[in-house]
Design an enzyme around this catalytic site. Structure first.
Site, PDB file in Angstrom:
ATOM      1  N   LEU A  44      -2.470   2.173   5.064  1.00 20.42           N
ATOM      2  CA  LEU A  44      -2.504   1.592   6.480  1.00 20.42           C
ATOM      3  C   LEU A  44      -1.599   2.685   7.281  1.00 20.42           C
ATOM      4  O   LEU A  44      -2.166   2.898   8.490  1.00 20.42           O
ATOM      5  CB  LEU A  44      -1.513   0.214   6.328  1.00 20.42           C
ATOM      6  CG  LEU A  44      -2.258  -1.037   5.843  1.00 20.42           C
ATOM      7  CD1 LEU A  44      -1.488  -1.932   5.778  1.00 20.42           C
ATOM      8  CD2 LEU A  44      -3.686  -1.207   6.587  1.00 20.42           C
ATOM      9  N   GLY A  45      -0.742   3.318   6.884  1.00 23.70           N
ATOM     10  CA  GLY A  45      -0.023   4.254   7.797  1.00 23.70           C
ATOM     11  C   GLY A  45       1.221   4.834   7.026  1.00 23.70           C
ATOM     12  O   GLY A  45       1.202   4.646   5.892  1.00 23.70           O
ATOM     13  N   TRP A  46       1.979   5.464   7.753  1.00 18.26           N
ATOM     14  CA  TRP A  46       3.127   6.200   7.197  1.00 18.26           C
ATOM     15  C   TRP A  46       4.088   6.554   8.341  1.00 18.26           C
ATOM     16  O   TRP A  46       3.938   6.375   9.380  1.00 18.26           O
ATOM     17  CB  TRP A  46       2.747   7.550   6.747  1.00 18.26           C
ATOM     18  CG  TRP A  46       2.131   8.532   7.493  1.00 18.26           C
ATOM     19  CD1 TRP A  46       0.809   8.578   7.919  1.00 18.26           C
ATOM     20  CD2 TRP A  46       2.572   9.611   7.867  1.00 18.26           C
ATOM     21  NE1 TRP A  46       0.565   9.446   9.170  1.00 18.26           N
ATOM     22  CE2 TRP A  46       1.823  10.182   9.145  1.00 18.26           C
ATOM     23  CE3 TRP A  46       3.995  10.365   7.934  1.00 18.26           C
ATOM     24  CZ2 TRP A  46       2.125  11.162   9.927  1.00 18.26           C
ATOM     25  CZ3 TRP A  46       4.361  11.346   8.853  1.00 18.26           C
ATOM     26  CH2 TRP A  46       3.155  11.804   9.641  1.00 18.26           C
ATOM     27  N   GLY A  47       5.314   6.807   7.560  1.00 15.44           N
ATOM     28  CA  GLY A  47       6.540   7.098   8.480  1.00 15.44           C
ATOM     29  C   GLY A  47       7.003   8.391   7.888  1.00 15.44           C
ATOM     30  O   GLY A  47       6.932   8.684   6.524  1.00 15.44           O
ATOM     31  N   SER A  50       8.341   6.450   4.325  1.00 17.28           N
ATOM     32  CA  SER A  50       7.580   5.824   3.669  1.00 17.28           C
ATOM     33  C   SER A  50       5.996   5.797   3.780  1.00 17.28           C
ATOM     34  O   SER A  50       5.722   6.488   4.842  1.00 17.28           O
ATOM     35  CB  SER A  50       7.795   4.287   4.169  1.00 17.28           C
ATOM     36  OG  SER A  50       7.521   3.840   5.064  1.00 17.28           O
ATOM     37  N   THR A  51       5.134   5.251   2.950  1.00 13.37           N
ATOM     38  CA  THR A  51       3.871   5.302   3.306  1.00 13.37           C
ATOM     39  C   THR A  51       3.668   3.808   3.151  1.00 13.37           C
ATOM     40  O   THR A  51       4.398   2.979   2.295  1.00 13.37           O
ATOM     41  CB  THR A  51       2.944   5.862   2.059  1.00 13.37           C
ATOM     42  OG1 THR A  51       3.176   5.577   0.994  1.00 13.37           O
ATOM     43  CG2 THR A  51       2.986   7.401   2.264  1.00 13.37           C
ATOM     44  N   VAL A  52       2.573   3.231   3.891  1.00 12.19           N
ATOM     45  CA  VAL A  52       2.464   1.894   3.991  1.00 12.19           C
ATOM     46  C   VAL A  52       1.026   1.542   3.369  1.00 12.19           C
ATOM     47  O   VAL A  52       0.073   2.037   3.964  1.00 12.19           O
ATOM     48  CB  VAL A  52       2.825   1.301   5.252  1.00 12.19           C
ATOM     49  CG1 VAL A  52       2.472  -0.251   5.282  1.00 12.19           C
ATOM     50  CG2 VAL A  52       4.229   1.308   5.608  1.00 12.19           C
ATOM     51  N   ASP A 169      14.537   1.245  17.883  1.00 13.02           N
ATOM     52  CA  ASP A 169      13.437   2.049  18.037  1.00 13.02           C
ATOM     53  C   ASP A 169      12.264   1.256  18.521  1.00 13.02           C
ATOM     54  O   ASP A 169      11.248   1.475  17.603  1.00 13.02           O
ATOM     55  CB  ASP A 169      13.312   2.539  16.571  1.00 13.02           C
ATOM     56  CG  ASP A 169      12.461   4.001  16.617  1.00 13.02           C
ATOM     57  OD1 ASP A 169      12.167   4.347  17.530  1.00 13.02           O
ATOM     58  OD2 ASP A 169      11.661   4.233  15.640  1.00 13.02           O
TER      59      ASP A 169
END
Ligand code: ADP
Ligand code: MG
Length: 431
Positions: A44-47, A50-52, A169
């Site tokens: 779904l996404g990442w930061g 993390s990865t999601v 944030d």
């Protein structure tokens, strides 16, 4: 280690470098987690932390978002902290009605790169950043902005007043709609057939992070976006899009009585007291909230500072704030631990001597074609939130009482936006 913003939005994906010991856990579609309870479906996404992944929860037969933290100690510590915050949200919002993402479960997962803390979150939709892009950076109608603002304020009020937590944030990427902008184009929400085990031949050599399924989805998405680019450059209508949303990403959140990082917030949403290091609390979130509301209404970031010849990004940022909001009171300007880096003893910027003052109201009318009355009303809502004195900013609770939130939209702005499209200005800003 810096806890300031980890944002994955600008780059296409998380790259391969961090898939190593201490880094991300490589996931493939069909991988089981928590002894088979959750099955990975797609990323779904990442930061930066993390990865999601979208996962199917075989206990509840529902989709969930699985946030898989990098494994090195500092990331694990950050995840422990995030889990604490998410647990206190579960306690503080038992009815799950406060527009804050809900944690369903958490566990540890061991893999070749180490042990990863995992958070299971309710599955949400697109971020407000995607919504802004979907509108081709033209801004949303004000009644839509109002709806979103209400949700975010409910979230902030609960965080601040009930839980004593500062998000630190807040920005469009960290606010997710409950659903997707275009459910028909979302393979998961439209097809709803869970993958329950790894597809045949799923063990790809090399970059094990992208599976064939993902590649296919990406190709499809690329085709869809190319189709959009070829279509007449019109704003997409937002009728029927569910604008309820929730605040996510508590990786940097802190309890107001124990702030742990000096530098918080993503640059463009950073409050002046953070830049000047004069101490921050809940009002720092209110500043970011105002920047977010402006961006929703105009499609542009309120402040996009850049360093230049002889001045830093910070000094440019302070200059931009003063150009739009007026001079910073001297006492505030010279009152922070970093003030001497930017201001002389008279409270003037050291290296940017000439400011181009454009009050927010004029900016909205001249640059964004707001009607005089829309601009006046919106400024009435925004300006108090952008007070240089943090203690003078309204709280989320006070903001929820503001009459602007319950105004009915005038058609004027709609017409103005339309004329802007007609003269083709939108084509300047397609991403
Ligand atoms: P990080 O702390 O690493 O920045 P985030 O919590 O911001 O991680 O999540 C990274 C991305 O994953 C988000 O920008 C979003 O695209 C996606 N995401 C996070 N949580 C959810 C969720 N509950 N539902 C759907 N997508 C999510
Ligand atoms: Mg994030």
């Amino acid at each position: 280690m810096s806890f300031s913003s980890s944002s994955g939005s600008e780059e296409e994906d998380e790259g391969t470098d961090s898939y190593r010991k201490g880094g991300y856990h490589a996931v493939q579609v069909g991988d089981p987690f928590a002894a088979g309870r959750y099955i990975a479906q797609r990323k779904l996404g990442w930061g930066n932390f993390s990865t999601v992944w979208l996962a199917y929860d075989t206990h509840s037969s529902k989709y969930v978002a699985l946030k898989i933290q990098k494994s090195a100690e500092q990331f694990a510590e950050a995840a422990v902290h995030e889990i604490e915050v998410l647990l206190s949200i579960v306690d503080g919002d038992p009815s799950n009605s406060k527009c804050l993402v809900r944690m369903i479960d958490h566990f540890k997962h061991s893999g070749p790169n180490g042990q990863h803390l995992c958070m299971v979150l309710e599955f949400l939709g697109d971020s407000l950043l995607r919504l802004i892009r979907f509108r081709r950076y033209q801004g949303l109608e004000l009644d839509k902005v109002r709806e979103i603002c209400k949700c975010v304020l409910i979230a902030l009020d609960c965080l601040h007043r009930e839980l004593g937590i500062i998000h630190t944030d807040l920005k469009p990427e960290n606010i997710l709609l409950l659903s997707t902008i275009n459910p028909a184009k979302d393979p998961i929400r439209s097809a709803l057939i869970p993958i329950l085990k790894r597809p045949e031949g799923g063990t790809l050599k090399g970059r094990s992070t992208t599976t064939m399924v993902e590649k296919r989805l990406k190709r499809r998405a690329r085709r869809a976006s190319m189709g959009e680019a070829e279509a007449p450059k019109q704003e997409k209508r937002m009728d029927g899009i569910d604008l309820r949303c929730k605040v996510v990403d508590f990786g940097n959140a802190c309890w107001a009585d124990k702030p742990f990082a000096e530098e918080i917030q993503t640059r463009q949403y950073r409050a002046p007291e953070v830049i000047l290091v004069s101490g921050y609390s809940f009002p720092a979130d209110m500043w970011s909230f105002a920047c977010t509301a402006f961006e929703l209404a105009t499609g542009d970031m309120m402040f996009a500072p850049q360093s230049g010849k002889g001045f830093s990004e910070d000094e440019d940022h302070l200059a931009l704030m003063m150009e739009l909001l007026g001079r910073m009171p001297k006492k505030i300007a010279i009152g922070g631990a970093r003030s001497k880096d930017y201001f002389d003893r008279h409270g003037d910027l050291k290296r940017i001597r000439r400011l181009k003052l454009t009050p927010l109201h004029r900016h909205l009318v001249d640059k964004y074609n707001f009607s005089e009355s829309d601009a006046r009303e919106f400024v009435g809502f925004l300006c108090p939130l952008l007070d240089f004195a943090p203690e003078k900013r309204p709280t989320a609770q006070q903001c929820l009482q503001h009459p602007w939130l319950n105004l009915k939209n005038s058609n004027q702005r709609e017409m103005n936006v339309q004329s802007k499209v007609n003269i083709g200005m939108d084509s300047l800003k397609i991403n």
